[in-house]
Design an enzyme around this catalytic site. Sequence first.
Site, PDB file in Angstrom:
ATOM      1  N   ARG A  84     -21.855 -10.450  -2.827  1.00  0.00           N
ATOM      2  CA  ARG A  84     -21.231  -9.013  -2.646  1.00  0.00           C
ATOM      3  C   ARG A  84     -20.664  -9.002  -1.127  1.00  0.00           C
ATOM      4  O   ARG A  84     -19.740  -8.377  -0.969  1.00  0.00           O
ATOM      5  CB  ARG A  84     -22.130  -7.940  -2.935  1.00  0.00           C
ATOM      6  CG  ARG A  84     -21.818  -6.564  -2.491  1.00  0.00           C
ATOM      7  CD  ARG A  84     -22.306  -5.235  -3.076  1.00  0.00           C
ATOM      8  NE  ARG A  84     -23.737  -5.446  -3.193  1.00  0.00           N
ATOM      9  CZ  ARG A  84     -24.591  -5.273  -2.201  1.00  0.00           C
ATOM     10  NH1 ARG A  84     -24.190  -4.900  -1.053  1.00  0.00           N
ATOM     11  NH2 ARG A  84     -25.855  -5.059  -2.389  1.00  0.00           N
TER      12      ARG A  84
ATOM     13  N   TYR B 189       3.244   5.572  -5.275  1.00  0.00           N
ATOM     14  CA  TYR B 189       2.805   5.085  -6.324  1.00  0.00           C
ATOM     15  C   TYR B 189       1.801   6.118  -7.096  1.00  0.00           C
ATOM     16  O   TYR B 189       1.049   6.504  -6.478  1.00  0.00           O
ATOM     17  CB  TYR B 189       2.108   3.569  -6.273  1.00  0.00           C
ATOM     18  CG  TYR B 189       1.196   3.257  -7.450  1.00  0.00           C
ATOM     19  CD1 TYR B 189       1.939   3.135  -8.597  1.00  0.00           C
ATOM     20  CD2 TYR B 189       0.035   3.261  -7.343  1.00  0.00           C
ATOM     21  CE1 TYR B 189       1.020   2.638  -9.660  1.00  0.00           C
ATOM     22  CE2 TYR B 189      -1.070   2.792  -8.409  1.00  0.00           C
ATOM     23  CZ  TYR B 189      -0.364   2.397  -9.470  1.00  0.00           C
ATOM     24  OH  TYR B 189      -0.921   2.120 -10.806  1.00  0.00           O
TER      25      TYR B 189
ATOM     26  N   ASP C 154       2.203   0.353   2.558  1.00  0.00           N
ATOM     27  CA  ASP C 154       2.047  -0.298   1.299  1.00  0.00           C
ATOM     28  C   ASP C 154       3.264  -1.483   1.037  1.00  0.00           C
ATOM     29  O   ASP C 154       4.315  -1.061   1.077  1.00  0.00           O
ATOM     30  CB  ASP C 154       2.010   0.443   0.221  1.00  0.00           C
ATOM     31  CG  ASP C 154       1.663  -0.121  -1.157  1.00  0.00           C
ATOM     32  OD1 ASP C 154       1.972  -1.297  -1.379  1.00  0.00           O
ATOM     33  OD2 ASP C 154       1.120   0.620  -2.101  1.00  0.00           O
TER      34      ASP C 154
ATOM     35  N   LYS D  51       0.085  -7.968  -7.756  1.00  0.00           N
ATOM     36  CA  LYS D  51       1.824  -8.153  -7.800  1.00  0.00           C
ATOM     37  C   LYS D  51       2.367  -9.666  -7.287  1.00  0.00           C
ATOM     38  O   LYS D  51       1.807 -10.569  -7.873  1.00  0.00           O
ATOM     39  CB  LYS D  51       2.187  -7.104  -7.314  1.00  0.00           C
ATOM     40  CG  LYS D  51       1.722  -5.739  -7.542  1.00  0.00           C
ATOM     41  CD  LYS D  51       1.909  -5.490  -9.261  1.00  0.00           C
ATOM     42  CE  LYS D  51       1.015  -4.389  -9.815  1.00  0.00           C
ATOM     43  NZ  LYS D  51       0.464  -3.125  -9.133  1.00  0.00           N
TER      44      LYS D  51
HETATM   45  C1  LIG Z   1       3.234  -0.203  -4.676  1.00  0.00           C
HETATM   46  C2  LIG Z   1       1.795  -0.097  -5.447  1.00  0.00           C
HETATM   47  N1  LIG Z   1       0.731  -0.140  -4.782  1.00  0.00           N
HETATM   48  C3  LIG Z   1      -0.612   0.022  -5.043  1.00  0.00           C
HETATM   49  C4  LIG Z   1      -0.655  -0.249  -6.686  1.00  0.00           C
HETATM   50  C5  LIG Z   1      -2.099  -0.270  -7.100  1.00  0.00           C
HETATM   51  O1  LIG Z   1      -2.443  -1.336  -7.239  1.00  0.00           O
HETATM   52  P1  LIG Z   1      -3.541  -2.287  -8.506  1.00  0.00           P
HETATM   53  O2  LIG Z   1      -2.969  -1.856  -9.732  1.00  0.00           O
HETATM   54  O3  LIG Z   1      -3.645  -3.676  -8.285  1.00  0.00           O
HETATM   55  O4  LIG Z   1      -4.612  -1.204  -8.294  1.00  0.00           O
HETATM   56  C6  LIG Z   1       0.356  -0.450  -7.335  1.00  0.00           C
HETATM   57  C7  LIG Z   1       0.349  -0.739  -9.014  1.00  0.00           C
HETATM   58  O5  LIG Z   1       1.112  -0.765  -9.448  1.00  0.00           O
HETATM   59  C8  LIG Z   1       1.418  -0.535  -6.735  1.00  0.00           C
HETATM   60  O6  LIG Z   1       2.826  -0.642  -7.552  1.00  0.00           O
END
Ligand SMILES: Cc1ncc(COP(=O)(O)O)c(C=O)c1O
Length: 379
Positions: A46, A98, A170, A195
């Site tokens: 962990r 998001y 982000d 992604k």
């Molecule tokens: C721009 C963006 N940030 C954060 C996230 C969250 O990521 P996760 O699905 O890996 O938790 C997403 C998910 O689609 C996203 O498109």
Amino acid sequence: MGFATDAIHIGQEPEPATGAIVAPIFQTSTYVQDALGKDKGYDYARTAHPNRRALERCVARLEGGQAAYVFTSGMAAIDAMFRLLRPGDHALISRAVYGGVYRLTTQFLCQFGMEFTFVDTSDLDCVRKSLRANTRMIYVETPTNPTMIISDIAGIAGIANERNLTVTVDNTFLSPYLQRPIELGAHIVVHSMTKYLNGHSDATGGAVILTRPADAEKIYFLQRSTGAGLAPMDCFLVSRGIKTLAVRMAQHDANGMAIARYLENHPKVKCVNYPGLPSHPQHDLARKQQRGFGAMLSFDVGTLESARRLLNHVKLCSLAESLGGVETLISHPAMMTHASMPPEVRQQIGITDGLVRLSVGIEDAEDLIADLEAALEKV
Ligand SMILES: Cc1ncc(COP(=O)(O)O)c(C=O)c1O
């Protein structure tokens, strides 16, 4: 070293015991200690493990940060990052963020005394005017999901630095290959590694990349205390994916442009949101702050019924949540990724019922166009 070299080699040194060029997956929960108080650098998975350390070193280097910590998903990483705020602190967040970030902040983190305001971060005046005495952070998603609005990272960092605020970006949609927010003045970068960084749709993961030791210390404390650090197998998969990030992103970029151009000329498509098109309102800013335009785009076919017909008739494009994998995914933001946003908020930020999002993969562009052409005929 160059980006592609770093992506392949940082954290990926041959394993010392055997010389294996690929690091083994350390699928163990605990580490035997030589003597009381004497271990080999790891004691419990962990807290840390070699696959996580390797991935964190690589991600930190690719984003140009001092340190990185990886989590079980993008949302786990973003949640940890927001915990740098204290009760009473306020953060500005990109209006078209998001949906999961909207849900986390408005339905959960706000219960702990943190305040969030959603503003158009593509408008620097609006950012400046929305600051409050207790504002501590500006959280920017650029381009936004799925409306592809671009925010000026350097401009926002300039405003933030006047008041000692933290800028978090982000960078999921572009990856460090196409955009390097820290070079533009951001203090923190977050990723859904699910992604492009992983790129093969076979693991979830998230990363927080820091530039300041005090922030890094807090995030590491949270990672080992809450136990949301990424597991060995998933770290291995993301590390493997990252090795081909440069070549994948170059191909994603080329395919994104080809599909955007095709859609823009299609009579059944009302508009295409893709920063690489000169018709995009922030095309010049995108050219300036990005190294390419990526493979995320959205387009409007007018009505929910038209969107439904399109989504139900594609064959090569897969109807699915997520993005950034080698295979092309198509989705309906209003009913899928952004369903947790109230309909009036969706309307305000341009997520109409006719909006369709594409995560363009790295298949042959002509095959993707043929698939979209056949499905659009049914609309
Ligand atoms: C721009 C963006 N940030 C954060 C996230 C969250 O990521 P996760 O699905 O890996 O938790 C997403 C998910 O689609 C996203 O498109």
